[in-house]
Write a protein that holds these residues in place. Sequence first.
Motif, PDB file in Angstrom:
ATOM      1  N   GLU A 255       0.814  -1.220   0.000  1.00  0.00           N
ATOM      2  CA  GLU A 255       0.000   0.000   0.000  1.00  0.00           C
ATOM      3  C   GLU A 255       0.846   1.268   0.000  1.00  0.00           C
ATOM      4  N   GLU A 256       1.913   1.245  -0.788  1.00  0.00           N
ATOM      5  CA  GLU A 256       2.723   2.449  -1.012  1.00  0.00           C
ATOM      6  C   GLU A 256       2.667   2.798  -2.503  1.00  0.00           C
ATOM      7  N   ARG A 257       1.476   2.996  -2.986  1.00  0.00           N
ATOM      8  CA  ARG A 257       1.265   3.181  -4.422  1.00  0.00           C
ATOM      9  C   ARG A 257       1.868   4.495  -4.917  1.00  0.00           C
ATOM     10  N   TRP A 258       2.436   4.436  -6.114  1.00  0.00           N
ATOM     11  CA  TRP A 258       2.889   5.651  -6.783  1.00  0.00           C
ATOM     12  C   TRP A 258       1.710   6.299  -7.491  1.00  0.00           C
ATOM     13  N   THR A 259       1.646   7.607  -7.390  1.00  0.00           N
ATOM     14  CA  THR A 259       0.496   8.333  -7.920  1.00  0.00           C
ATOM     15  C   THR A 259       0.861   9.471  -8.864  1.00  0.00           C
ATOM     16  N   PHE A 260       2.159   9.812  -8.940  1.00  0.00           N
ATOM     17  CA  PHE A 260       2.527  11.019  -9.696  1.00  0.00           C
ATOM     18  C   PHE A 260       3.864  10.843 -10.396  1.00  0.00           C
ATOM     19  N   GLY A 261       3.957  11.409 -11.587  1.00  0.00           N
ATOM     20  CA  GLY A 261       5.215  11.467 -12.319  1.00  0.00           C
ATOM     21  C   GLY A 261       5.216  12.661 -13.245  1.00  0.00           C
ATOM     22  N   PHE A 262       6.395  13.098 -13.638  1.00  0.00           N
ATOM     23  CA  PHE A 262       6.544  14.168 -14.634  1.00  0.00           C
ATOM     24  C   PHE A 262       6.999  13.551 -15.949  1.00  0.00           C
ATOM     25  N   LEU A 263       6.678  14.229 -17.041  1.00  0.00           N
ATOM     26  CA  LEU A 263       7.334  13.966 -18.311  1.00  0.00           C
ATOM     27  C   LEU A 263       8.542  14.895 -18.366  1.00  0.00           C
TER      28      LEU A 263
END
Length: 289
Positions: A234-242
């Motif tokens: 339950e340590e999901r990744w939710t955000f990233g940049f291009l």
Amino acid sequence: MKINKTSRTAQYMALFRALETNRRADDRLFTDPFAINFLNGGLALMTKASKIPFLRKLISTIIQRRIPGAFSSGLARTKYIDDLLQKTIHDGVQQVMILGAGFDTRGLRLDFLKSIPVIEIDHPNTSNFKMETFKNRIGALPKNIIYHQIDFNKQSLDELAEQSNFDFTKPATVIWEGVTNYLTTGAIDKTFSFIARFPKSSYVIFTYVHQNVLTNPGSFLGGEKLLDDLEKIEERWTFGFLPDELSDYLKKFDLTLLEDLGATEYRNNYLPNRSEKGYEFYRVALAKK
């Protein structure tokens, strides 16, 4: 913080730093004699065993199999951020702030920070655990580090700044490592707005993941397994940049992007002679106000 759960990735990073410290002096990127203090019994024993060459190789193989790509990338990232930080100090930065400090020990292990105020901000449980560890293992809290605690569900960085009288007149370097990929777009915006309150000649060093790993993890080494493992704990990744869009994004906060390297690049720069393959989707960026 649920110490056996949300500190999992922080424990792994501390393990990597502790293992690196046990390499020969002429074959290690850095030393972190404090990292072992944050490891549970099994990981601490593994670290001590790594002093024996054939066991060190076995441990490296096991880590690579369990979390493909993390080991070498984490080590290179640590050294790269250390070097970027030192450059900003030479440029006249007068204080360092570490957001989501976790088990970061830069304020202790980096000699060039000994006379620089280091402000660590983290969740109360994480911060308390860290302070108790220092008291129990090394006998005292570091004199140059100021610990601030915040529950982001109840308080904002701006509220903490007002309550704690943060000094926004002195140039600062803000380190934001291993955090952005767990946040929302709104939280990212608010944090960069907070960072923008520091004066000109301030810096931010932050990590992020390539946005495509969230939608197509199979296109990156270790991506699918990592995201599956994070889902289980339950340590999901939710955000990233291009990467191509990062410079324009930062301009909204009066920040100029100076460097933006992917894991493959900084791993090749710092570990050209080690054979471990590593993450390709993690990135480190440096921006200046």
